[in-house]
Design a protein around this motif. Structure first.
Motif, PDB file in Angstrom:
ATOM      1  N   LEU A 125       0.670  -1.214  -0.051  1.00  0.00           N
ATOM      2  CA  LEU A 125      -0.112   0.032  -0.109  1.00  0.00           C
ATOM      3  C   LEU A 125       0.690   1.307   0.223  1.00  0.00           C
ATOM      4  CD1 LEU A 125      -2.672  -0.981   2.358  1.00  0.00           C
ATOM      5  CD2 LEU A 125      -2.960  -0.813  -0.036  1.00  0.00           C
ATOM      6  N   GLY A 126       2.118   1.166   0.563  1.00  0.00           N
ATOM      7  CA  GLY A 126       3.060   2.208   0.811  1.00  0.00           C
ATOM      8  C   GLY A 126       3.431   2.745  -0.608  1.00  0.00           C
ATOM      9  N   LYS A 127       3.927   1.738  -1.320  1.00  0.00           N
ATOM     10  CA  LYS A 127       4.290   1.995  -2.675  1.00  0.00           C
ATOM     11  C   LYS A 127       3.106   2.503  -3.522  1.00  0.00           C
ATOM     12  CE  LYS A 127       7.793  -1.731  -2.734  1.00  0.00           C
ATOM     13  NZ  LYS A 127       8.158  -2.976  -2.936  1.00  0.00           N
ATOM     14  N   ALA A 128       1.956   2.010  -3.452  1.00  0.00           N
ATOM     15  CA  ALA A 128       0.709   2.377  -4.216  1.00  0.00           C
ATOM     16  C   ALA A 128       0.606   3.999  -4.073  1.00  0.00           C
ATOM     17  CB  ALA A 128      -0.182   1.672  -4.075  1.00  0.00           C
ATOM     18  N   MET A 129       0.636   4.323  -2.777  1.00  0.00           N
ATOM     19  CA  MET A 129       0.548   5.594  -2.097  1.00  0.00           C
ATOM     20  C   MET A 129       1.390   6.700  -2.937  1.00  0.00           C
ATOM     21  SD  MET A 129      -2.554   5.920  -0.626  1.00  0.00           S
ATOM     22  CE  MET A 129      -2.530   7.327   0.450  1.00  0.00           C
ATOM     23  N   GLU A 130       2.700   5.935  -2.930  1.00  0.00           N
ATOM     24  CA  GLU A 130       3.763   6.808  -3.523  1.00  0.00           C
ATOM     25  C   GLU A 130       3.576   7.375  -5.053  1.00  0.00           C
ATOM     26  OE1 GLU A 130       7.328   4.674  -2.901  1.00  0.00           O
ATOM     27  OE2 GLU A 130       7.392   4.889  -0.793  1.00  0.00           O
ATOM     28  N   ARG A 131       2.704   6.595  -5.515  1.00  0.00           N
ATOM     29  CA  ARG A 131       2.493   6.881  -6.820  1.00  0.00           C
ATOM     30  C   ARG A 131       1.400   7.921  -7.093  1.00  0.00           C
ATOM     31  NH1 ARG A 131       3.496   1.962 -10.326  1.00  0.00           N
ATOM     32  NH2 ARG A 131       5.550   1.039  -8.864  1.00  0.00           N
ATOM     33  N   HIS A 170      -9.693  10.537  -8.528  1.00  0.00           N
ATOM     34  CA  HIS A 170      -8.532  10.356  -9.272  1.00  0.00           C
ATOM     35  C   HIS A 170      -7.530   9.525  -8.563  1.00  0.00           C
ATOM     36  CE1 HIS A 170      -9.461  12.588 -12.725  1.00  0.00           C
ATOM     37  NE2 HIS A 170      -9.903  13.750 -12.024  1.00  0.00           N
ATOM     38  N   ALA A 171      -7.347   9.565  -7.343  1.00  0.00           N
ATOM     39  CA  ALA A 171      -6.699   8.769  -6.603  1.00  0.00           C
ATOM     40  C   ALA A 171      -7.142   7.392  -6.529  1.00  0.00           C
ATOM     41  CB  ALA A 171      -6.439   9.169  -4.827  1.00  0.00           C
ATOM     42  N   ARG A 172      -8.379   6.956  -6.540  1.00  0.00           N
ATOM     43  CA  ARG A 172      -8.724   5.742  -6.403  1.00  0.00           C
ATOM     44  C   ARG A 172      -8.807   5.199  -7.898  1.00  0.00           C
ATOM     45  NH1 ARG A 172     -14.977   6.597  -4.325  1.00  0.00           N
ATOM     46  NH2 ARG A 172     -14.237   8.474  -3.285  1.00  0.00           N
ATOM     47  N   VAL A 173      -8.908   5.933  -9.079  1.00  0.00           N
ATOM     48  CA  VAL A 173      -8.568   5.501 -10.324  1.00  0.00           C
ATOM     49  C   VAL A 173      -7.103   4.963 -10.401  1.00  0.00           C
ATOM     50  CG1 VAL A 173      -8.334   5.981 -12.847  1.00  0.00           C
ATOM     51  CG2 VAL A 173     -10.497   6.474 -11.214  1.00  0.00           C
ATOM     52  N   LYS A 174      -6.209   6.085  -9.801  1.00  0.00           N
ATOM     53  CA  LYS A 174      -4.867   5.512 -10.009  1.00  0.00           C
ATOM     54  C   LYS A 174      -4.521   4.253  -9.206  1.00  0.00           C
ATOM     55  CE  LYS A 174      -1.368   8.563 -10.658  1.00  0.00           C
ATOM     56  NZ  LYS A 174      -0.720   9.677 -10.552  1.00  0.00           N
ATOM     57  N   LEU A 175      -4.927   4.053  -8.132  1.00  0.00           N
ATOM     58  CA  LEU A 175      -4.943   3.189  -7.040  1.00  0.00           C
ATOM     59  C   LEU A 175      -5.502   1.725  -7.826  1.00  0.00           C
ATOM     60  CD1 LEU A 175      -5.453   4.429  -3.687  1.00  0.00           C
ATOM     61  CD2 LEU A 175      -3.093   3.864  -4.607  1.00  0.00           C
ATOM     62  N   ARG A 176      -6.361   1.909  -8.229  1.00  0.00           N
ATOM     63  CA  ARG A 176      -7.160   0.838  -8.897  1.00  0.00           C
ATOM     64  C   ARG A 176      -6.490   0.168  -9.973  1.00  0.00           C
ATOM     65  NH1 ARG A 176     -11.963   2.646 -11.445  1.00  0.00           N
ATOM     66  NH2 ARG A 176     -12.283   3.401  -8.971  1.00  0.00           N
ATOM     67  N   ASN A 177      -5.486   0.983 -10.731  1.00  0.00           N
ATOM     68  CA  ASN A 177      -4.703   0.672 -12.026  1.00  0.00           C
ATOM     69  C   ASN A 177      -3.466  -0.051 -11.363  1.00  0.00           C
ATOM     70  OD1 ASN A 177      -6.581   1.297 -13.804  1.00  0.00           O
ATOM     71  ND2 ASN A 177      -6.106   3.429 -13.984  1.00  0.00           N
ATOM     72  N   VAL A 178      -2.861   0.887 -10.461  1.00  0.00           N
ATOM     73  CA  VAL A 178      -1.580   0.388  -9.922  1.00  0.00           C
ATOM     74  C   VAL A 178      -1.388  -0.791  -8.958  1.00  0.00           C
ATOM     75  CG1 VAL A 178       0.161   1.255  -8.298  1.00  0.00           C
ATOM     76  CG2 VAL A 178      -0.660   2.775 -10.006  1.00  0.00           C
ATOM     77  N   LEU A 179      -2.410  -0.759  -8.140  1.00  0.00           N
ATOM     78  CA  LEU A 179      -2.380  -1.945  -7.187  1.00  0.00           C
ATOM     79  C   LEU A 179      -1.997  -3.383  -7.634  1.00  0.00           C
ATOM     80  CD1 LEU A 179      -4.776  -0.828  -4.308  1.00  0.00           C
ATOM     81  CD2 LEU A 179      -2.250  -0.899  -4.106  1.00  0.00           C
ATOM     82  N   PRO A 180      -2.919  -3.726  -8.809  1.00  0.00           N
ATOM     83  CA  PRO A 180      -2.866  -5.130  -9.339  1.00  0.00           C
ATOM     84  C   PRO A 180      -1.046  -5.350  -9.806  1.00  0.00           C
ATOM     85  CG  PRO A 180      -5.057  -4.260 -10.189  1.00  0.00           C
ATOM     86  CD  PRO A 180      -4.131  -3.150  -9.233  1.00  0.00           C
ATOM     87  N   ALA A 181      -0.858  -4.351 -10.463  1.00  0.00           N
ATOM     88  CA  ALA A 181       0.529  -4.513 -10.823  1.00  0.00           C
ATOM     89  C   ALA A 181       1.672  -4.530  -9.769  1.00  0.00           C
ATOM     90  CB  ALA A 181       0.997  -3.273 -11.677  1.00  0.00           C
ATOM     91  N   LEU A 182       1.497  -3.946  -8.724  1.00  0.00           N
ATOM     92  CA  LEU A 182       2.283  -3.931  -7.567  1.00  0.00           C
ATOM     93  C   LEU A 182       2.179  -5.222  -6.842  1.00  0.00           C
ATOM     94  CD1 LEU A 182       1.915  -0.495  -5.931  1.00  0.00           C
ATOM     95  CD2 LEU A 182       3.906  -1.499  -7.020  1.00  0.00           C
ATOM     96  N   ALA A 183       0.715  -5.932  -6.864  1.00  0.00           N
ATOM     97  CA  ALA A 183       0.580  -7.018  -6.310  1.00  0.00           C
ATOM     98  C   ALA A 183       1.338  -8.074  -6.974  1.00  0.00           C
ATOM     99  CB  ALA A 183      -0.848  -7.491  -6.269  1.00  0.00           C
TER     100      ALA A 183
END
Length: 195
Positions: A125-131, A170-183
């Motif tokens: 989650l920290g890595k995702a928030m950094e984005r 916009h934060a939710r959209v970005k997190l939705r796109n970033v979290l699966p890749a980070l996982a």
């Protein structure tokens, strides 16, 4: 507002009233009650622990000076976090600072998560928030981390509620796109570890 929130706000209002009469013990009580919360919140704005401490001190200097002027239009927590947010922005502008890497941040300054949560989940989650942009991180922290309403966040950030909603969207959209890749990255790293 929940009963616990109402009780805490009433206590905070009483402390402000005492501070308005010069009661330093009330200041110390309020400072200790908010220090951890402000540290976690400000860590979304800057990663510099020294700057976070300076901003908290500046914030409480203003709270001390303005305690008698608090008009009660919001919760005390909203008022204090708003002061901290503006102090943080001012400090960053004055120094031209950019946030530093999270690795340089002491463990007690990393944004709040339930201690029972898995360290890997926090890292993920920290890595995702950094984005996210700083404004998006702050909105996410205030809404989901601290539990403020959109109206409260708008008051804290001194912007329209529509702007808060847009940043959150916009934060939710970005997190939705970033979290699966980070996982996927974490799963790959786990699979490549040698036991």
């Amino acid at each position: 507002m929940k009963n616990d929130d109402i009780d805490a706000d009433e206590t905070d209002r009483l402390l402000l009233q005492r501070m308005a009469t010069g009661d330093r013990a009330a200041l110390a009580t309020l400072y200790h009650a908010y220090h951890g919360r402000l540290s976690r919140f400000l860590s979304r704005l800057t990663r510099r622990a020294d700057l976070i401490e300076e901003v908290i001190n500046d914030c409480f200097w203003i709270v001390w000076q303005k305690a008698g002027a608090f008009n009660g239009d919001s919760r005390v927590s909203t008022w204090i976090i708003g002061i901290a947010y503006r102090c943080g922005l001012k400090a960053l502008r004055q120094r031209g600072d950019e946030p530093v890497d999270e690795e340089g941040l002491p463990e007690d300054r990393i944004p709040a998560f339930d201690p029972s949560e898995d360290r890997e989940l926090r890292d993920w989650l920290g890595k995702a928030m950094e984005r996210l942009s700083a404004d998006q991180r702050v909105v996410v922290e205030l809404v989901y981390g601290v539990g403020h309403t959109l109206d409260d966040v708008a008051a804290i950030m001194q912007c329209p509620v529509g702007t808060v909603k847009a940043r959150l969207f916009h934060a939710r959209v970005k997190l939705r796109n970033v979290l699966p890749a980070l996982a996927g990255e974490q799963l790959t790293q786990k699979e490549n570890r040698v036991p």
